[in-house]
Design a protein around this motif. Structure first.
Motif, mmCIF file in Angstrom:
data_model
loop_
_atom_site.group_PDB
_atom_site.id
_atom_site.type_symbol
_atom_site.label_atom_id
_atom_site.label_comp_id
_atom_site.label_asym_id
_atom_site.label_seq_id
_atom_site.Cartn_x
_atom_site.Cartn_y
_atom_site.Cartn_z
ATOM 1 N N GLN A 54 20.019 37.257 -33.128
ATOM 2 C CA GLN A 54 18.803 36.435 -32.633
ATOM 3 C C GLN A 54 18.691 34.757 -33.049
ATOM 4 N N ALA A 55 19.524 34.455 -33.852
ATOM 5 C CA ALA A 55 20.214 33.153 -33.814
ATOM 6 C C ALA A 55 20.447 32.494 -32.896
ATOM 7 N N LEU A 56 20.999 33.447 -32.201
ATOM 8 C CA LEU A 56 21.492 32.503 -30.678
ATOM 9 C C LEU A 56 20.099 32.472 -29.498
ATOM 10 N N GLU A 57 19.148 33.298 -29.567
ATOM 11 C CA GLU A 57 18.301 33.716 -28.658
ATOM 12 C C GLU A 57 17.343 32.384 -28.644
ATOM 13 N N ASN A 58 16.881 32.446 -30.040
ATOM 14 C CA ASN A 58 16.203 31.064 -30.452
ATOM 15 C C ASN A 58 16.998 29.722 -30.258
ATOM 16 N N ILE A 59 18.977 29.514 -30.845
ATOM 17 C CA ILE A 59 19.040 28.224 -30.012
ATOM 18 C C ILE A 59 18.340 27.764 -28.085
ATOM 19 N N LEU A 60 19.047 29.676 -27.665
ATOM 20 C CA LEU A 60 18.776 29.189 -25.665
ATOM 21 C C LEU A 60 17.122 28.395 -25.801
ATOM 22 N N ALA A 61 16.734 29.359 -26.494
ATOM 23 C CA ALA A 61 14.988 28.523 -25.532
ATOM 24 C C ALA A 61 14.364 27.509 -26.878
ATOM 25 N N VAL A 62 15.125 26.703 -27.256
ATOM 26 C CA VAL A 62 15.004 25.304 -27.373
ATOM 27 C C VAL A 62 16.226 24.889 -26.317
ATOM 28 N N VAL A 63 17.446 25.046 -25.902
ATOM 29 C CA VAL A 63 17.561 24.557 -25.207
ATOM 30 C C VAL A 63 16.521 24.596 -23.713
ATOM 31 N N ALA A 64 16.699 25.819 -23.373
ATOM 32 C CA ALA A 64 15.506 25.841 -22.026
ATOM 33 C C ALA A 64 14.159 24.976 -22.124
ATOM 34 N N GLU A 65 13.907 24.562 -23.475
ATOM 35 C CA GLU A 65 13.141 23.514 -23.532
ATOM 36 C C GLU A 65 13.353 22.059 -22.627
ATOM 37 N N ALA A 66 14.611 22.367 -22.671
ATOM 38 C CA ALA A 66 14.609 21.134 -22.328
ATOM 39 C C ALA A 66 15.645 21.010 -20.908
ATOM 40 N N GLY A 67 15.718 22.460 -20.081
ATOM 41 C CA GLY A 67 16.020 23.194 -19.091
ATOM 42 C C GLY A 67 16.906 23.551 -18.722
ATOM 43 N N GLY A 68 18.107 23.934 -20.367
ATOM 44 C CA GLY A 68 19.173 23.976 -20.093
ATOM 45 C C GLY A 68 19.787 25.711 -20.831
ATOM 46 N N GLY A 69 20.349 26.270 -20.259
ATOM 47 C CA GLY A 69 21.154 27.380 -20.744
ATOM 48 C C GLY A 69 22.657 27.732 -21.651
ATOM 49 N N PRO A 70 22.613 28.631 -21.246
ATOM 50 C CA PRO A 70 23.265 28.658 -22.477
ATOM 51 C C PRO A 70 25.075 28.261 -22.006
ATOM 52 N N GLU A 71 25.029 27.523 -20.391
ATOM 53 C CA GLU A 71 26.315 26.990 -19.746
ATOM 54 C C GLU A 71 25.961 25.440 -20.454
ATOM 55 N N HIS A 72 24.949 25.100 -20.874
ATOM 56 C CA HIS A 72 25.304 24.009 -21.338
ATOM 57 C C HIS A 72 25.808 24.121 -22.624
ATOM 58 N N ILE A 73 25.223 24.822 -23.187
ATOM 59 C CA ILE A 73 26.015 24.581 -24.739
ATOM 60 C C ILE A 73 27.478 24.261 -25.113
ATOM 61 N N ALA A 74 27.545 23.178 -25.581
ATOM 62 C CA ALA A 74 28.880 23.042 -26.068
ATOM 63 C C ALA A 74 29.677 22.811 -27.098
ATOM 64 N N ARG A 75 28.693 23.154 -28.508
ATOM 65 C CA ARG A 75 29.109 23.238 -29.432
ATOM 66 C C ARG A 75 28.224 24.064 -30.027
ATOM 67 N N LEU A 76 28.922 25.493 -31.603
ATOM 68 C CA LEU A 76 27.700 25.832 -32.372
ATOM 69 C C LEU A 76 28.877 25.545 -33.672
ATOM 70 N N THR A 77 28.491 25.574 -34.566
ATOM 71 C CA THR A 77 28.653 25.335 -35.800
ATOM 72 C C THR A 77 28.005 26.428 -36.830
#
Length: 133
Positions: A54-77
């Motif tokens: 769910q936390a990862l899905e939430n991250i992707l929802a925020v990134v989608a607001e900027a036009g991105g997807g999982p392939e744009h994630i450069a770093r996770l902490t």
């Protein structure tokens, strides 16, 4: 489509499994604050692995607001409240991660913490994305 990010692997280092040592890319940087394992209504998923998903899905929802997807994630902490719980969940964690993120393995850090702001949270994950120009 080419991958927008490039994994950085120093020569002679052992290949990491499930993460990258570093990532490089060009574009707009998107900083995602720590996301926890609750849905849009504030209900927590039950258990560590479902909260991670769910936390990862939430991250992707925020990134989608900027036009991105999982392939744009450069770093996770990742911040976990119980390292033993994390280690005990590794077999289920891989498939749950890939179900949300696909085969995108950014630079990652994992830190054990004594508590998170929400008492029911087992994990909090923050992200940096780089969305290509």
């Amino acid at each position: 489509m080419t991958h927008p990010l490039t994994a950085l692997q120093p020569p002679g280092w052992p290949a990491p499994r499930g993460y990258a040592n570093g990532m490089a890319g060009r574009g707009r940087i998107v900083l995602v604050g720590g996301q926890i394992g609750w849905d849009a209504t504030g209900r927590f998923a039950s258990g560590f692995v479902p909260q991670v998903a769910q936390a990862l899905e939430n991250i992707l929802a925020v990134v989608a607001e900027a036009g991105g997807g999982p392939e744009h994630i450069a770093r996770l902490t990742w911040f976990v409240v119980d390292m033993d719980e994390y280690r005990a969940s590794l077999a289920a964690l891989g498939p749950a991660y890939r179900a949300v993120m696909g085969k995108n393995f950014p630079a990652m850090s994992l830190v054990a913490v004594t508590a998170l702001v929400e008492p029911a949270a087992r994990v909090e994950i923050e992200a940096t994305a780089i969305i290509s120009d």
